[in-house]
Design a protein around this motif. Structure first.
Motif, PDB file in Angstrom:
ATOM      1  N   HIS A 165     -93.155  21.653-101.984  1.00  0.00           N
ATOM      2  CA  HIS A 165     -93.609  21.052-100.727  1.00  0.00           C
ATOM      3  C   HIS A 165     -92.730  19.880-100.297  1.00  0.00           C
ATOM      4  N   ASP A 166     -91.806  19.475-101.164  1.00  0.00           N
ATOM      5  CA  ASP A 166     -90.857  18.428-100.778  1.00  0.00           C
ATOM      6  C   ASP A 166     -89.631  18.999-100.080  1.00  0.00           C
ATOM      7  N   ALA A 167     -89.503  20.324-100.104  1.00  0.00           N
ATOM      8  CA  ALA A 167     -88.350  20.952 -99.461  1.00  0.00           C
ATOM      9  C   ALA A 167     -88.567  21.004 -97.947  1.00  0.00           C
ATOM     10  N   ASP A 168     -87.699  20.362 -97.213  1.00  0.00           N
ATOM     11  CA  ASP A 168     -87.766  20.354 -95.750  1.00  0.00           C
ATOM     12  C   ASP A 168     -86.957  21.539 -95.230  1.00  0.00           C
ATOM     13  N   LEU A 169     -87.635  22.519 -94.644  1.00  0.00           N
ATOM     14  CA  LEU A 169     -86.954  23.730 -94.194  1.00  0.00           C
ATOM     15  C   LEU A 169     -86.496  23.656 -92.744  1.00  0.00           C
ATOM     16  N   ARG A 170     -86.824  22.589 -92.060  1.00  0.00           N
ATOM     17  CA  ARG A 170     -86.479  22.493 -90.642  1.00  0.00           C
ATOM     18  C   ARG A 170     -84.975  22.565 -90.426  1.00  0.00           C
ATOM     19  N   LYS A 172     -82.910  24.585 -91.572  1.00  0.00           N
ATOM     20  CA  LYS A 172     -82.144  25.042 -92.733  1.00  0.00           C
ATOM     21  C   LYS A 172     -81.881  26.552 -92.669  1.00  0.00           C
ATOM     22  N   GLU A 193     -89.448  27.350 -87.692  1.00  0.00           N
ATOM     23  CA  GLU A 193     -88.844  26.053 -87.969  1.00  0.00           C
ATOM     24  C   GLU A 193     -87.481  26.116 -88.639  1.00  0.00           C
TER      25      GLU A 193
END
Length: 504
Positions: A165-170, A172, A193
């Motif tokens: 949940h710390d991975a920011d996929l925006r 990417k 996203e």
């Protein structure tokens, strides 16, 4: 041997199976038990799977215990957060918290033939138990393929059941590996996203629309005021699925009509003929689990999504390479590659009467009497064991049938009296499983032309139940002592009492 805490029953796991077993034990008047859970909270797979879009593909009123109806389900198909909250509610309502041993992963359990009890080593200490109920579930240990170069990938890598949940996929570039039940929920949830989404598909699934909707306040009030209406709703959902079983188990040819509906569902969203060809399965519908989603195909049609009709075979730095040579530069890799189902890790930690692990005994394929008892492992029962899975209905129905079997097992031990254990007879296990495999030959899971996770490494179906849930309930209503050997402690010899009583 050093003295350890002793309990009458040790339940392993706190998902639906483990909590259900705990409730049933209390209803049978047994309070001397513990529930061993490796994590810090209850919930099983509905605790571990918290990926975006996570939801159940079985209707809410059928995916709940019959003894704990929930009139407050907010949707016809509930999300992960609602199911997890339901399991927490069951834990509280039935007074299970004093029995919980959280952060107590089972490291090893060994049968003590002298004392007729299990010695259980956990992360929080050692205890002994007269009876073990293993409810770890087949969808608990993620399977990540051994991809050359994976350890060199510079970005984030995680499995759907261990979502980061710390991975920011925006924005990417994301690689989604796999097209199973989790992936078809993740893809539409993250597609809007991410910058670019590359889906690696070894085998396309059959996908039908998921007729999900909010359950109105009026419906919920009705179910609260008149519980019989919720039972009728559940009964209708159950009955429809019981009627479908014949097509899966005896007449797979009848599923052609369902295939046409699935193709129409695809055609409505996928207009590109080349993409439609990639997404069209070449096996009979039902051979793999039929997936439900109304958002999956529309997401795949979006311009920022690429479908690679091949599995991931290699990773070169930040480049992922498919078996067909297709390459993509990505920042994140998400594996939706399933679980250790036919090779459950818990089996390596259970040591039976001959000093052999359950994994060694099951090397040629999982087998258990009525899905519960393995020969050579006395007073050890599994919930959701071999050949208890379903391809079209709710596993809660199967769990409750196994709880009936557990309850009668405990009663039989009481009737026999004294220190006693039941060990499934090898010939009974063999006869039961021979019958299952004979019935399996004509099912869609064996004849449909696919390679699914229902099959073990030898191609044997050791996971699915080849009948209705009613059939299984009848088969597990009572324990037949003729299928077991009765074990007494060696000290019984001093009184000329037989150590092992074979009951015909």
């Amino acid at each position: 041997m050093a003295e350890h805490e002793h309990v009458r029953v040790a339940v392993v796991g706190s998902g639906f199976g483990g909590l259900g077993a705990a409730v049933r034990l209390r209803r049978e008047g047994i309070t001397d038990f513990v529930v061993l859970e490796r994590a810090g909270s209850v919930g099983g797979t509905w605790r571990d799977n918290s990926y975006p879009g996570c939801a159940c593909d079985v209707p809410s009123h059928l995916y709940s215990f019959s003894f704990a109806p929930n009139p407050e389900w907010p949707r016809t198909f509930s999300g992960q957060e609602h199911i997890r909250a339901y399991l927490e509610h069951v834990t509280d309502v039935f007074g299970l918290r004093p029995h919980l041993r959280l952060d107590s992963e089972v490291k090893r359990m060994v049968w003590d033939a002298d004392e007729l009890r299990w010695v259980i080593e956990t992360a929080s200490g050692t205890l002994t138990a007269d009876l073990v109920v293993s409810a770890t579930g087949p969808l608990s240990d993620p399977k990540v393929p051994d991809i050359p170069g994976l350890d060199t990938f510079p970005g984030k890598v995680f499995h759907s059941a261990r979502w980061d949940h710390d991975a920011d996929l925006r924005g990417k570039r994301v690689a989604m590996v796999g097209t199973g039940a989790s992936a078809i929920q993740i893809v539409p949830a993250i597609q809007p996203e991410v910058g670019r989404l590359t889906l690696f598909q070894r085998t396309p699934p059959w996908v039908m629309p998921r007729m999900d909707r909010a359950i109105s306040g009026a419906e919920r009030r009705l179910h609260r005021a008149l519980p019989v209406t919720a039972r009728l709703r559940r009964g209708l959902l159950w009955g429809i699925r019981e009627l479908q079983v014949q097509a899966f188990t005896k007449h797979p040819g009848e599923l052609g009509f369902v295939e046409r509906l699935a193709k129409q569902n695809m055609a409505r969203a996928i207009k590109d003929p080349a993409l439609r060809a990639k997404l069209t399965p070449d096996y009979r519908i039902g051979c793999k689990r039929i997936l439900l989603s109304s958002e999956y195909y529309p997401a795949l049609a979006r311009p920022n999504v690429d479908v690679v009709a091949s599995g991931l075979s290699e990773i070169r730095g930040s480049r992922v390479v498919a078996a067909d040579g297709t390459e993509a530069e990505v920042d994140v890799i998400i594996f939706g590659t399933g679980f250790h189902v036919t090779d459950m890790p818990i089996a390596e930690r259970v040591v039976g009467v001959e000093g052999r692990t359950l994994a060694e005994v099951w090397k040629g394929g999982m087998e258990a009497l009525r899905g519960a008892s393995a020969a050579g492992f006395p007073n050890w029962m599994t919930i959701i064991g071999p050949n208890t899975g379903l391809g079209n209905s709710s596993m809660i129905l199967m769990i409750e049938s196994q709880l009936n079997y557990l309850a009668d097992y405990v009663r039989q031990l009481e009737v026999l009296g004294g220190r006693v254990a039941l060990d499934a007879r090898p010939d009974a296990v063999s006869a039961w499983n021979h019958g299952l495999q004979e019935r399996m030959k004509r099912t869609v899971w064996n004849t449909g032309g696919c390679n699914s996770w229902y099959l073990d490494a030898a191609g044997r179906n050791t996971t699915i139940w080849p009948g209705t849930t009613s059939d299984f309930r009848r088969a597990t209503r009572r324990v037949d002592l003729g299928e077991y050997e009765v074990l007494r402690p060696p000290a019984a010899r001093a009184t000329d009492e037989p150590v092992r009583e074979a009951l015909a």
